[in-house]
Design an enzyme around this catalytic site. Structure first.
Site, PDB file in Angstrom:
ATOM      1  CB  SER B  20      -0.892  -0.010   1.243  1.00 39.91           C
ATOM      2  OG  SER B  20      -1.644   1.176   1.290  1.00 39.91           O
ATOM      3  N   GLY B  45      -3.811   3.951   1.007  1.00 40.57           N
ATOM      4  CA  GLY B  45      -4.797   4.098   2.074  1.00 40.57           C
ATOM      5  C   GLY B  45      -5.890   5.094   1.741  1.00 40.57           C
ATOM      6  CG  ASN B  68       6.790   7.400   3.007  1.00 41.77           C
ATOM      7  OD1 ASN B  68       5.736   7.939   3.366  1.00 41.77           O
ATOM      8  ND2 ASN B  68       7.054   6.130   3.250  1.00 41.77           N
ATOM      9  CG  LEU B  72      -1.726   7.593   5.652  1.00 39.08           C
ATOM     10  CD1 LEU B  72      -2.414   7.184   6.950  1.00 39.08           C
ATOM     11  CD2 LEU B  72      -1.735   6.430   4.677  1.00 39.08           C
ATOM     12  CG  ASN B  98      -3.839   0.659   3.632  1.00 34.87           C
ATOM     13  OD1 ASN B  98      -4.076   1.716   4.211  1.00 34.87           O
ATOM     14  ND2 ASN B  98      -2.950  -0.211   4.071  1.00 34.87           N
ATOM     15  CB  CYS B 129       0.545   5.552   8.699  1.00 35.52           C
ATOM     16  SG  CYS B 129       1.408   6.905   7.870  1.00 35.52           S
ATOM     17  CE  LYS B 164       1.821  -2.054   5.489  1.00 38.38           C
ATOM     18  NZ  LYS B 164       1.874  -1.426   4.159  1.00 38.38           N
ATOM     19  CB  THR B 192       7.925   2.759   6.875  1.00 37.13           C
ATOM     20  OG1 THR B 192       6.927   3.571   7.488  1.00 37.13           O
ATOM     21  CG2 THR B 192       7.612   2.608   5.396  1.00 37.13           C
ATOM     22  N   GLY B 264       7.109  -3.184  -2.477  1.00 35.19           N
ATOM     23  CA  GLY B 264       6.836  -1.808  -2.072  1.00 35.19           C
ATOM     24  C   GLY B 264       7.718  -0.784  -2.737  1.00 35.19           C
TER      25      GLY B 264
END
Lengths: 257, 303
Positions: B20, B45, B68, B72, B98, B129, B164, B192, B264
């Site tokens: 995602s 997402g 990054n 979102l 997502n 996230c 996730k 991440t 990814g």
């Protein structure tokens, strides 16, 4: 105009000013490339993951090769500067929307470039339907691409140290030469683009400016390279547009810079 | 040779998906990849309303990876359902959406809207996230919070849900167990790893958000280790991801216990990578005479 990624071949490379390199690449991308579009160049070094977005400076007449003029800014571009004739180079493109050439039809035009924003002005000057007034700014008298530009229009120079042309920036060169335009096309550093946006608003004329931002994918997926927009953007549905895909050229009034 | 896998009753033609946020909603990469070849497209997402995301710079390169802090950015569920889902429906691939939110109610709203869309096979719930201040990660770093939101979403979800997980926790098995106990159908990991980069010449943070999520090959060993640990701790299937740059990496995740994998950040380096990973897995199966790809799951020798 399908985007493609391919291993292309380096035709030539030379250093044309301190830290500024000039590379011709034989690539199928050239077939459809338009002024103001860019390509992504991928370093071979596996520790560097991301492509480097570099504007298209010129497309060869037979449309089988293109030229990039770039500044060594870090590890990736330092690697590119070492490429020699016959070596492979990994590229993707053509990317972005390019300059709207039709907006110049029957108009008095400024083509403005500053520093490493000068290169895309060359192909633009070449393909523009009318002769442009080319106004380019440099740090000093190491004026790269000046002779190339002179083939396609009258060139006005500004240098920060006054060693060539008007002392100051491109806006000073406009004033010093008493130039007039109905439409502006520009690429350069953000302070220059802000000054152009203000100038265009004052004169009530459109200005098409090419923006840059740190990018990851180059194809509009990662949303890394956005610019704030005045209106809700039709694709993102928020006040953001993707520089790589919705740009890099925007009408100055559309973006908050 | 059989590359088919099943997660929570949903079958996938192969175990290769997109992570995602790295593949948009598939549209941007459809010029490079035949989406019909993919096991699934996992979308960027989507929230109940449009999110503008963070200021730029949002991305920075680091050794062997990238940071990054997109925040979102997304167009909201309305535009997503009108534009992105119809596009993806044209392809013979599974769609996993997502879902992100700031509050439990935000998540539930999106989950309920997606419940009306039968083309969506599964939901991946983003509680990990690192780049948004409210919600999101707050649910993903405490076991009791993760348990609570998983249970609440499960009550409203029509499709099976994948939680996730964040790697930014002390014990990944505790989080995996909490999600499983609350009724999650599957897990995906890792999101991440929170990182930072400073430009020493300008004495500034490379990202406007200061911190960002590290992805790419640099994080792969961490991801493989976490997938392995979680796979031993829970019974539900795991989708493994983190720095996959080729079929070899994908197979490593399968052997560690993942039943599927997602490509990814390396999509940015090679937009055709997903297809290459699929072909590479097939070659590996041929080379080692493996009939079913499922035979690879968790098949690392323990002794």
């Amino acid at each position: 105009m399908r985007k493609q990624k391919e291993t292309a071949g380096v035709l030539s490379q030379s250093k044309i000013a301190p830290g500024i390199y000039d590379m011709w690449i034989e690539t199928g991308i050239a077939a459809d490339a338009r002024p103001g579009q860019f390509i992504c160049v991928y370093p071979r070094d596996k520790s560097t993951l991301l492509p480097r977005p570099i504007s298209i400076c010129e497309v060869r007449e037979d449309r089988r090769a293109l030229r990039i003029v770039y500044r060594v800014a870090g590890q990736g571009t330092a690697e590119f500067s070492g490429y020699r004739e016959g070596e492979p180079v990994s590229v993707m493109g053509p990317l972005g929307n390019g300059f709207p050439l039709e907006a110049a039809e029957g108009k008095r035009v400024f083509l403005m470039g500053g520093g490493i924003g000068v290169p895309p002005i060359l192909e633009l000057a070449k393909e523009l339907p009318v002769p442009g007034q080319i106004i380019v700014g440099y740090r000093d008298d190491r004026l790269f691409l000046k002779e190339d530009l002179e083939k396609y229009g009258r060139v006005y120079i500004a240098t920060e140290d006054g060693s060539a042309g008007t002392r100051g920036n491109v806006m000073d060169a406009i004033a010093a030469n008493d130039l007039q335009a109905d439409v502006i096309f520009a690429c350069g550093p953000m302070p220059m683009l802000r000054a152009i946006k203000a100038y265009a608003q004052e004169k009530g004329i459109p200005a098409y400016i090419s923006l840059e931002e740190h990018m990851a994918c180059g194809v509009g997926a990662c949303l890394g390279c956005v610019v704030k927009t005045a209106q809700v953007h039709h694709h993102t549905n928020v006040n953001n547009a993707r520089i790589c895909t919705d740009g890099p050229v925007f009408e100055a009034g559309e973006v908050e810079i | 040779m059989n590359t088919q896998i099943t997660i929570a009753g949903v079958t996938f033609k192969n175990p290769v998906m997109t992570a995602s946020g790295t593949f948009g909603s598939g549209m941007e990469y459809s010029e490079f990849v035949d989406l019909n070849q993919l096991g699934a497209v996992v979308t960027k997402g989507v929230a109940n309303v449009p999110w503008p995301g963070n200021p730029v710079p949002r991305v920075a390169e680091v050794y062997g990876g990238m940071l990054n802090a997109i925040g979102l950015q997304n167009p909201g569920i309305d535009v997503f359902l009108e534009r992105d889902i119809p596009f993806l429906k044209r392809f013979d691939t599974r769609i996993i959406v997502n879902v992100c939110g700031k509050t439990v109610e935000d998540y539930v709203e999106v989950v309920e809207r997606l419940g009306e869309e039968p083309a969506v096979s599964m939901l991946e719930i983003n509680v990990s996230c690192p780049n948004v201040k409210e919600g999101a990660i707050a649910f993903g770093q405490k076991a009791d919070a993760l348990y609570g939101i998983t249970q609440e979403i499960k009550k409203h979800a029509r499709q099976p849900i994948i939680m996730k997980l964040s790697p930014n926790v002390t014990d990944i098995t505790e989080m995996a167990r909490a999600a499983e106990a609350a009724g999650a159908d599957a897990l995906s990991m890792i999101n991440t790893i929170t990182g930072m980069k400073i430009d020493i010449h300008r004495r500034r943070f490379a990202l406007a958000n200061k911190t960002g999520g590290l992805s790419g090959p640099a994080i792969k060993p961490v991801a493989v280790r976490m997938v392995y640990q979680a796979a031993r701790a829970v019974k539900i299937p795991i989708i493994g991801m983190g720095g996959i740059a080729g079929a070899e990496d994908a197979i490593e995740f399968l052997l560690a216990g993942a039943c599927a994998v997602s490509v990814g950040a390396m999509n940015f380096t090679d937009p055709c990578l997903t297809e290459k990973v699929i072909k590479g897995i097939e070659s590996y199966m041929e080379q080692y005479h493996i009939e079913n790809v499922t035979d690879l799951i968790g098949a690392v020798e323990e002794s």
